[in-house]
Design a protein around this motif. Structure first.
Motif, PDB file in Angstrom:
ATOM      1  N   SER A 176       0.844  -1.198   0.000  1.00 55.48           N
ATOM      2  CA  SER A 176       0.000   0.000   0.000  1.00 55.48           C
ATOM      3  C   SER A 176       0.881   1.251   0.000  1.00 55.48           C
ATOM      4  O   SER A 176       1.907   1.307   0.684  1.00 55.48           O
ATOM      5  N   ILE A 177       0.479   2.255  -0.777  1.00 56.36           N
ATOM      6  CA  ILE A 177       1.284   3.471  -0.940  1.00 56.36           C
ATOM      7  C   ILE A 177       0.614   4.602  -0.180  1.00 56.36           C
ATOM      8  O   ILE A 177      -0.575   4.878  -0.353  1.00 56.36           O
ATOM      9  N   LEU A 178       1.400   5.284   0.671  1.00 53.92           N
ATOM     10  CA  LEU A 178       0.873   6.346   1.530  1.00 53.92           C
ATOM     11  C   LEU A 178       1.775   7.564   1.469  1.00 53.92           C
ATOM     12  O   LEU A 178       2.989   7.452   1.249  1.00 53.92           O
ATOM     13  N   SER A 179       1.180   8.731   1.688  1.00 56.77           N
ATOM     14  CA  SER A 179       1.968   9.952   1.838  1.00 56.77           C
ATOM     15  C   SER A 179       2.416  10.064   3.296  1.00 56.77           C
ATOM     16  O   SER A 179       1.934   9.334   4.169  1.00 56.77           O
ATOM     17  N   SER A 180       3.314  11.007   3.566  1.00 55.23           N
ATOM     18  CA  SER A 180       3.820  11.155   4.931  1.00 55.23           C
ATOM     19  C   SER A 180       2.703  11.548   5.895  1.00 55.23           C
ATOM     20  O   SER A 180       2.662  11.088   7.045  1.00 55.23           O
ATOM     21  N   SER A 181       1.767  12.396   5.429  1.00 58.50           N
ATOM     22  CA  SER A 181       0.662  12.792   6.304  1.00 58.50           C
ATOM     23  C   SER A 181      -0.258  11.605   6.590  1.00 58.50           C
ATOM     24  O   SER A 181      -0.789  11.472   7.706  1.00 58.50           O
ATOM     25  N   GLU A 182      -0.459  10.733   5.583  1.00 57.80           N
ATOM     26  CA  GLU A 182      -1.285   9.547   5.805  1.00 57.80           C
ATOM     27  C   GLU A 182      -0.613   8.586   6.779  1.00 57.80           C
ATOM     28  O   GLU A 182      -1.283   7.982   7.627  1.00 57.80           O
ATOM     29  N   VAL A 183       0.705   8.448   6.673  1.00 64.22           N
ATOM     30  CA  VAL A 183       1.440   7.607   7.627  1.00 64.22           C
ATOM     31  C   VAL A 183       1.276   8.168   9.040  1.00 64.22           C
ATOM     32  O   VAL A 183       1.037   7.427  10.004  1.00 64.22           O
ATOM     33  N   ARG A 184       1.404   9.484   9.144  1.00 58.00           N
ATOM     34  CA  ARG A 184       1.260  10.130  10.465  1.00 58.00           C
ATOM     35  C   ARG A 184      -0.123   9.862  11.055  1.00 58.00           C
ATOM     36  O   ARG A 184      -0.254   9.531  12.241  1.00 58.00           O
ATOM     37  N   ASN A 185      -1.168   9.979  10.231  1.00 56.72           N
ATOM     38  CA  ASN A 185      -2.531   9.740  10.727  1.00 56.72           C
ATOM     39  C   ASN A 185      -2.720   8.292  11.162  1.00 56.72           C
ATOM     40  O   ASN A 185      -3.395   8.014  12.164  1.00 56.72           O
ATOM     41  N   VAL A 186      -2.139   7.342  10.400  1.00 55.44           N
ATOM     42  CA  VAL A 186      -2.252   5.930  10.770  1.00 55.44           C
ATOM     43  C   VAL A 186      -1.606   5.683  12.135  1.00 55.44           C
ATOM     44  O   VAL A 186      -2.175   4.986  13.002  1.00 55.44           O
ATOM     45  N   ILE A 187      -0.425   6.273  12.360  1.00 60.18           N
ATOM     46  CA  ILE A 187       0.283   6.069  13.626  1.00 60.18           C
ATOM     47  C   ILE A 187      -0.503   6.683  14.786  1.00 60.18           C
ATOM     48  O   ILE A 187      -0.676   6.068  15.846  1.00 60.18           O
ATOM     49  N   ILE A 188      -1.007   7.904  14.561  1.00 60.75           N
ATOM     50  CA  ILE A 188      -1.758   8.575  15.637  1.00 60.75           C
ATOM     51  C   ILE A 188      -3.017   7.781  15.988  1.00 60.75           C
ATOM     52  O   ILE A 188      -3.330   7.570  17.174  1.00 60.75           O
ATOM     53  N   ASN A 189      -3.738   7.324  14.963  1.00 57.92           N
ATOM     54  CA  ASN A 189      -4.957   6.553  15.231  1.00 57.92           C
ATOM     55  C   ASN A 189      -4.646   5.237  15.934  1.00 57.92           C
ATOM     56  O   ASN A 189      -5.404   4.796  16.817  1.00 57.92           O
ATOM     57  N   TYR A 190      -3.533   4.608  15.533  1.00 58.67           N
ATOM     58  CA  TYR A 190      -3.164   3.339  16.173  1.00 58.67           C
ATOM     59  C   TYR A 190      -2.854   3.559  17.652  1.00 58.67           C
ATOM     60  O   TYR A 190      -3.311   2.803  18.531  1.00 58.67           O
ATOM     61  N   VAL A 191      -2.076   4.603  17.934  1.00 60.69           N
ATOM     62  CA  VAL A 191      -1.694   4.875  19.321  1.00 60.69           C
ATOM     63  C   VAL A 191      -2.931   5.189  20.168  1.00 60.69           C
ATOM     64  O   VAL A 191      -3.086   4.693  21.294  1.00 60.69           O
ATOM     65  N   LYS A 192      -3.844   6.008  19.625  1.00 68.85           N
ATOM     66  CA  LYS A 192      -5.031   6.390  20.400  1.00 68.85           C
ATOM     67  C   LYS A 192      -5.995   5.224  20.584  1.00 68.85           C
ATOM     68  O   LYS A 192      -6.570   5.042  21.656  1.00 68.85           O
ATOM     69  N   SER A 193      -6.185   4.433  19.507  1.00 68.69           N
ATOM     70  CA  SER A 193      -7.131   3.318  19.626  1.00 68.69           C
ATOM     71  C   SER A 193      -6.632   2.248  20.584  1.00 68.69           C
ATOM     72  O   SER A 193      -7.431   1.535  21.200  1.00 68.69           O
ATOM     73  N   ASN A 194      -5.317   2.125  20.752  1.00 69.65           N
ATOM     74  CA  ASN A 194      -4.755   1.143  21.673  1.00 69.65           C
ATOM     75  C   ASN A 194      -4.367   1.753  23.019  1.00 69.65           C
ATOM     76  O   ASN A 194      -3.718   1.081  23.834  1.00 69.65           O
ATOM     77  N   GLU A 195      -4.719   3.035  23.215  1.00 65.75           N
ATOM     78  CA  GLU A 195      -4.478   3.733  24.490  1.00 65.75           C
ATOM     79  C   GLU A 195      -3.019   3.630  24.920  1.00 65.75           C
ATOM     80  O   GLU A 195      -2.695   3.216  26.038  1.00 65.75           O
ATOM     81  N   LEU A 196      -2.129   4.039  24.004  1.00 69.03           N
ATOM     82  CA  LEU A 196      -0.690   3.928  24.270  1.00 69.03           C
ATOM     83  C   LEU A 196      -0.062   5.256  24.676  1.00 69.03           C
ATOM     84  O   LEU A 196       1.154   5.313  24.907  1.00 69.03           O
TER      85      LEU A 196
END
Length: 581
Positions: A401-421
């Motif tokens: 899958s191909i992502l821009s830097s902003s999309e990568v940033r959003n994926v990381i932020i959502n992952y951290v928040k959804s897993n309460e890290l």
């Protein structure tokens, strides 16, 4: 072979024994290829003489366009307008408003009947499809809705497996043409009968909804368009001038007008702007510097509004007409390598009034190039690697899958928040769970690091993704390439007698014509400039100019061409300017 021949005979009973033997020969080589469509369907392709002749989907045999060109009457055929082909090749199905209804009536077919699609005036099929309704249902529906589910077309990927030849020109049957002429005379004398032949044919493959062809209100409008097309075919030498004169008329669709504008600017540029010494010429330079400067005042070239959609397809069409030759001299960068200035279409083209003479245009050519050149838009992208799949799969991304830097940033932020890290005591830190540990930490760090700062978390993630970049040249479709883009490399080399030369590489990657850059530099610094093959880089060239000319290069690349400094390597090697005493 015997089984295949019996299956072909059952599927196409109109084929004679001799024709079956020609299509599926006994002794000649016959290859079988297994491929998958975009939908994931398994397709079996039968190849003969290096061309696909048949393909099988879910145990049903279908002929390819190569076979239908040899046996054009194998399937019932429905005609459509030439601009529809580009839509069909792009994945659209054939809609009934795009079907041309002849005076003799449509072929009688049932729902599910395999049919061929032809272009008006040529009996050679350009597509294969399945009827979604019977002929009676088509007429009862007022020739509206989807008529045919298109399976295969001229110019699609299956066609590319063969020799990529163009459809032959096959004249309509005498009876059909005679009936068409007599019916046309009757309609002109007696007036029009609503619904007799008012619908242009549908298009191939998936979405015909984007088709710019509209339902016409009267048959007279269609007859006018048909007469216009026939007059163009009868007088090919006057195509360019005729299209220019008719541009003011409202009878043509905006897409046809844009096609005519591209043809006019194309022939104008070849006749007045380009010389043999300019070749090889980057296609982006040809469009941005030469064709754009030939565009009449108040109009603008937009390839997406034409039937070609891509400038490369427009040039491919001109190459089929043997007007020019295009080659990919470096990966992803095409150049015009040859032009036939003796071609009748170029000779017959008349330069529109209001443009300066060819000689004046040639004198100002280098200045025009500098003014018209637009630096490409370069966007860094990232591909999901195997190791990073656990981190990205929650957001629906897979390997590759191909992502821009902003999309990568959003994926990381959502992952951290959804897993309460997020660390409760210090929100600048993120707790490292098992997935983050496996994806972002080295083995030596896994027992030592339990928290990461947000910035470090993101930077580690970007470092472990596959680097890609997207390049968008003016007027062209974006191109995604692997790795980071190579910068324009400027170096100083020592030659005999302690003389220095400046060497410039990788200009082609940024849409710059090396010959144009060499000519411009030579005029500015009054030094000898040459072009030579770049060592270690296949199909690339380098510019070499006498002396250390980095100051002039920096001014040209940064100020005139507006290239970002981060894409230029070697500017620090410029000579130091001495102080005046």
């Amino acid at each position: 072979r015997r089984k295949l021949r019996s299956e072909v005979a059952a599927a196409f009973p109109t084929l004679s024994t001799e024709q079956l033997a020609e299509l599926v020969p006994n002794k000649e080589e016959l290859n079988v290829i297994k491929i998958h469509s975009h939908k994931g369907e398994a397709v079996t392709v039968y190849m003969n003489h290096r061309n696909p002749i048949l393909f099988e989907v879910e145990k049903v045999l279908y002929p390819t366009v190569y076979t239908l060109w040899v046996y054009p009457d194998l399937l019932p055929a429905f005609a459509t307008w030439p601009p529809v082909l580009q839509k069909l090749a792009g994945g659209a199905d054939l809609m009934l408003p795009g079907v041309v209804v002849p005076p003799s009536g449509l072929p009688q077919v049932q729902r599910g009947t395999l049919c061929a699609v032809t272009l008006l005036g040529n009996r050679a099929p350009v597509a294969v499809g399945v009827a979604t309704m019977s002929t009676e249902e088509m007429l009862a529906a007022g020739m509206k809705g989807k008529g045919f589910a298109v399976l295969h077309t001229h110019l699609d990927h299956l066609w590319e497996y063969g020799d990529k030849s163009s459809p032959p020109t096959l004249a309509p049957l005498v009876t059909d043409s005679a009936a068409k002429e007599s019916a046309g005379d009757q309609e002109e004398l007696q007036g029009k009968e609503p619904g007799s032949s008012c619908s242009p044919e549908p298009q191939q493959h998936l979405d015909i909804r984007d088709l710019s062809l509209r339902d016409t209100d009267t048959c007279a409008e269609l007859l006018g368009k048909e007469e216009l097309r026939e007059s163009r075919a009868a007088e090919p030498a006057q195509d360019a001038s005729t299209e220019h004169q008719q541009e003011a008329e409202d009878s043509r669709t905006p897409q046809e007008q844009m096609d005519a504008l591209f043809n006019q600017c194309f022939f104008h540029a070849l006749k007045c702007k380009v010389k043999k010494s300019d070749l090889p010429l980057l296609t982006s330079t040809f469009l941005g510097s030469h064709m754009v400067s030939c565009c009449p005042a108040g109009k603008q070239l937009d390839i997406k509004k034409s039937s070609y959609k891509k400038f490369s397809k427009f040039l491919q069409c001109m190459q089929h007409q043997r007007i020019l030759q295009v080659k990919e001299l470096s990966k992803g960068v095409e150049s015009i390598v040859d032009v036939d200035w003796r071609h009748p279409d170029i000779k017959a083209f008349a330069v529109p009034e209001g443009f300066s003479s060819a000689s004046a245009a040639q004198d100002s050519k280098s200045e025009e190039r500098e003014q018209v050149y637009h630096a490409p838009e370069i966007i860094p992208l990232y591909g999901v690697s195997t190791k990073m799949i656990p981190l990205f799969q929650e957001s629906g991304h897979r390997k590759g899958s191909i992502l821009s830097s902003s999309e990568v940033r959003n994926v990381i932020i959502n992952y951290v928040k959804s897993n309460e890290l997020v660390d409760e005591t210090n929100k600048n830190f993120v707790k490292v769970n098992a997935v983050l540990c496996d994806c972002l930490l080295d083995k030596s760090e896994q027992d030592e690091i339990s928290h990461l700062k947000w910035d470090e978390l993101l930077s580690r993630c970007l470092e472990r993704l596959q680097p890609l970049h997207q390049v968008t040249f003016s007027g062209q479709e974006p191109v995604v390439r692997k790795g980071n883009i190579e910068p324009i490399d400027i170096s100083i080399a020592q030659r005999s007698s302690n003389k220095k030369v400046t060497i410039i590489k990788n200009l082609e990657l940024y849409g710059l014509d090396p010959q144009c850059v060499a000519n411009t530099l030579q005029q500015k610094v009054q030094a000898s400039a040459t072009i030579s093959p770049a060592p270690g880089a296949k199909d690339r060239v380098q510019v070499q100019i006498q002396g250390n000319q980095i100051h002039h290069l920096a001014k040209m690349l940064l100020d005139e061409y507006q290239l970002p400094r981060k894409y230029i390597q070697g500017l620090e090697k410029a000579p130091k300017l001495g102080r005046k005493k």
